[in-house]
Each structure stands twice: as C-alpha cells, then as structure tokens.
Design an enzyme around this catalytic site. Structure first.
Site, PDB file in Angstrom:
ATOM      1  N   CYS A  57      13.424  23.073  24.196  1.00  0.00           N
ATOM      2  CA  CYS A  57      13.731  21.712  23.761  1.00  0.00           C
ATOM      3  C   CYS A  57      13.065  20.708  24.699  1.00  0.00           C
ATOM      4  O   CYS A  57      12.719  21.026  25.842  1.00  0.00           O
ATOM      5  CB  CYS A  57      15.232  21.487  23.755  1.00  0.00           C
ATOM      6  SG  CYS A  57      16.155  22.528  22.622  1.00  0.00           S
ATOM      7  N   GLU A  59      14.357  18.320  26.320  1.00  0.00           N
ATOM      8  CA  GLU A  59      15.122  18.103  27.549  1.00  0.00           C
ATOM      9  C   GLU A  59      14.731  19.110  28.625  1.00  0.00           C
ATOM     10  O   GLU A  59      14.665  18.773  29.810  1.00  0.00           O
ATOM     11  CB  GLU A  59      16.624  18.213  27.272  1.00  0.00           C
ATOM     12  CG  GLU A  59      17.183  17.114  26.380  1.00  0.00           C
ATOM     13  CD  GLU A  59      17.171  17.486  24.907  1.00  0.00           C
ATOM     14  OE1 GLU A  59      17.990  16.922  24.166  1.00  0.00           O
ATOM     15  OE2 GLU A  59      16.360  18.348  24.491  1.00  0.00           O
ATOM     16  N   ARG A  85      13.967   9.059  13.608  1.00  0.00           N
ATOM     17  CA  ARG A  85      15.347   9.565  13.715  1.00  0.00           C
ATOM     18  C   ARG A  85      16.130   8.914  14.840  1.00  0.00           C
ATOM     19  O   ARG A  85      17.357   8.997  14.884  1.00  0.00           O
ATOM     20  CB  ARG A  85      15.335  11.082  13.897  1.00  0.00           C
ATOM     21  CG  ARG A  85      14.951  11.844  12.646  1.00  0.00           C
ATOM     22  CD  ARG A  85      15.077  13.333  12.854  1.00  0.00           C
ATOM     23  NE  ARG A  85      14.025  13.860  13.713  1.00  0.00           N
ATOM     24  CZ  ARG A  85      14.146  14.945  14.462  1.00  0.00           C
ATOM     25  NH1 ARG A  85      15.296  15.601  14.498  1.00  0.00           N
ATOM     26  NH2 ARG A  85      13.131  15.379  15.187  1.00  0.00           N
ATOM     27  N   CYS A  91      21.311  19.631  22.505  1.00  0.00           N
ATOM     28  CA  CYS A  91      22.003  20.786  21.924  1.00  0.00           C
ATOM     29  C   CYS A  91      22.900  21.433  22.984  1.00  0.00           C
ATOM     30  O   CYS A  91      22.875  21.062  24.165  1.00  0.00           O
ATOM     31  CB  CYS A  91      20.998  21.795  21.389  1.00  0.00           C
ATOM     32  SG  CYS A  91      20.060  22.677  22.667  1.00  0.00           S
ATOM     33  N   CYS A  94      21.010  22.966  26.044  1.00  0.00           N
ATOM     34  CA  CYS A  94      20.509  21.942  26.958  1.00  0.00           C
ATOM     35  C   CYS A  94      21.645  21.320  27.764  1.00  0.00           C
ATOM     36  O   CYS A  94      21.489  21.011  28.947  1.00  0.00           O
ATOM     37  CB  CYS A  94      19.755  20.867  26.180  1.00  0.00           C
ATOM     38  SG  CYS A  94      18.153  21.415  25.552  1.00  0.00           S
ATOM     39  N   TYR A 128      31.503  26.395  31.600  1.00  0.00           N
ATOM     40  CA  TYR A 128      31.224  27.338  32.683  1.00  0.00           C
ATOM     41  C   TYR A 128      30.222  26.694  33.624  1.00  0.00           C
ATOM     42  O   TYR A 128      29.248  26.080  33.187  1.00  0.00           O
ATOM     43  CB  TYR A 128      30.647  28.640  32.125  1.00  0.00           C
ATOM     44  CG  TYR A 128      30.092  29.562  33.196  1.00  0.00           C
ATOM     45  CD1 TYR A 128      30.941  30.367  33.947  1.00  0.00           C
ATOM     46  CD2 TYR A 128      28.723  29.606  33.453  1.00  0.00           C
ATOM     47  CE1 TYR A 128      30.433  31.210  34.920  1.00  0.00           C
ATOM     48  CE2 TYR A 128      28.208  30.454  34.427  1.00  0.00           C
ATOM     49  CZ  TYR A 128      29.071  31.250  35.161  1.00  0.00           C
ATOM     50  OH  TYR A 128      28.586  32.078  36.123  1.00  0.00           O
TER      51      TYR A 128
END
Length: 248
Positions: A57, A59, A85, A91, A94, A128
């Site tokens: 991605c 990021e 967009r 996500c 990421c 986590y």
C-alpha cells in the site's frame, strides 16, 4: 467524530497526497498516493504498487521513501485515492504497521465535518503491539512552550487520553514554522485525578496556580471532567544546540 482545527503544516500533508493522487489513473498498478511529514517539516510522497501477491500500500511505500531520506519519526500522514476519491483511511494491515513503527503518527481521515487527524492508536483499538519494533517516540507540545522546555523551566506536562511512553523521545513543537525539536527523555508517568493536582505540579507544568493549570487544560481538552484521570508526565531535555536539529 468532530473535526479538529488543522495546522497549516498538516493541511500541506493532505494537499500533497491529494495532489499526487490527481496525477494517477492511467496505470491500474498505481491508484493510491500517500504523503507523510517528518519532524523537520519535510514531506515525503509515494504511491502504492498493486499486485495480486499483496503489493504494498502507499502508506508502506512512503515509510520506505521516508527512511531512505533519513527522515526518522513521522508526525503526520495522509492517503488519497485516484479518480477524485479524495482522502481514504489506511487498511488494517497498514494500521498495524504504523502503530508498531510510527506509534505517534497522526493520520488524516475524512469525517462529515471535513478532514481531521486521529492518533494511529485510535484507528486500531485493542491492538497487538509488536514488542521489538524499537520505534523512536514523539511527545507533542504547543509551540509557546519551546523556551520553557528548552531551559528546563517546564519539566512536567499533564495529559488526558494521550499515552506517553517512558524513555527517549523527540519533543515536537506543533505549528512551528521552523519545525524546532528537542531531544529529551520521559522519566516518569503517574496517573492522578485532575482535582487532586497540586500547586507544585502546576508550577512544574509552567503555570502559576492550579486554577491556571485547569484553565489551560480545559482549553486543550474542552469538556474535561473535573475528576478526570490524567497522566502527570515528567521529563528531562538536552540542550537545544545539542539536539534541536536531530531527526533520527
């Protein structure tokens, strides 16, 4: 979620991501753009690499671009999609990577009230934590506190719903045109109730009285309950000439 007032530097990050995203669209392998600002005020840009095997991605690519430039910790990140967009949230993968590697980054998200910034920890609650990430931490201050922190007149900060980790950190003074930073160390974090804070704690935080401290906290945290549990964070700082320009 209510939109917060964005600093000009934060708006520049969002604009950079949207500007880069507007150049995409002719290649289906690159459909998302990301921009991230480091503690020196430099903006790093990158695009995603789509592939069926799980190409990275935008990021994650911008993390690598920033690292290659010697950026150190990142303070703000925004991601935008092609074909108009606009801002899009990271996500789940990421979010986990950012939480582990850049745990103090603020991420731009779009709300009904417009763009706002959220701490990455709030985008991935009950997460986590990778115990060996060894991420350099950031502690944010209002720019008006620079001299007080640099000269050790202010050695305490009171935080609400803003976890601060023990150990070395970069002290970042927000909305500073010169992006001044200091190297410091958080040496203590103690939980206390707001209505139990003492005059000495107020003085170490740079205020003349508990009443003045409470007024300042209410300005920073509107609606803060009088009996709220807050963190009393104590710290030391290196001399400005030794650490003000360090980014690693």
């Amino acid at each position: 979620m209510v939109s917060m007032q964005l600093f000009d530097s934060e708006r520049r990050v969002i604009e950079a991501a949207e500007r880069l995203a507007a150049t995409l669209g002719s290649d289906s392998n690159h459909t998302v753009a990301a921009a991230a600002m480091d503690t020196a005020g430099r903006i790093h840009e990158a695009v995603n690499v789509y592939h069926f095997t799980g190409g990275p991605c935008a990021e994650l690519v911008v993390l690598g671009v920033a690292a290659a430039a010697g950026a150190g910790p990142l303070v703000t990140m925004a991601t935008a999609g092609d074909r108009g967009r606009g801002l899009i949230p990271p996500c789940g993968r990421c979010r986990q990577v950012l939480l582990d590697l850049r745990p103090d980054v603020l991420v731009a998200v779009l709300t009904d009230d417009g763009p706002t910034l959220q701490p990455i920890r709030k985008l991935l609650p009950d997460a986590y934590f990778f115990p060996h990430a060894d991420a350099r931490r950031i502690v944010r201050f209002n720019k008006r506190y620079y001299e007080a922190v640099a000269t050790a007149r202010k050695t305490t900060t009171i935080r609400y719903d803003d976890p601060i980790a023990l150990g070395p950190a970069i002290f970042l003074f927000e909305d500073e045109e010169t992006h001044r930073t200091l190297n410091g160390t958080v040496i203590g974090v103690e939980r206390d109730r707001l209505d139990r804070l003492t005059a000495e704690q107020a003085r170490l935080d740079g205020f003349m009285s508990v009443e003045e401290l409470n007024k300042g906290l209410q300005g920073h945290y509107p609606g803060l309950p009088a009996d709220a549990e807050v963190d009393v964070v104590t710290f030391t700082v290196e001399a400005p000439d030794a650490g003000s320009d360090t980014q690693s």
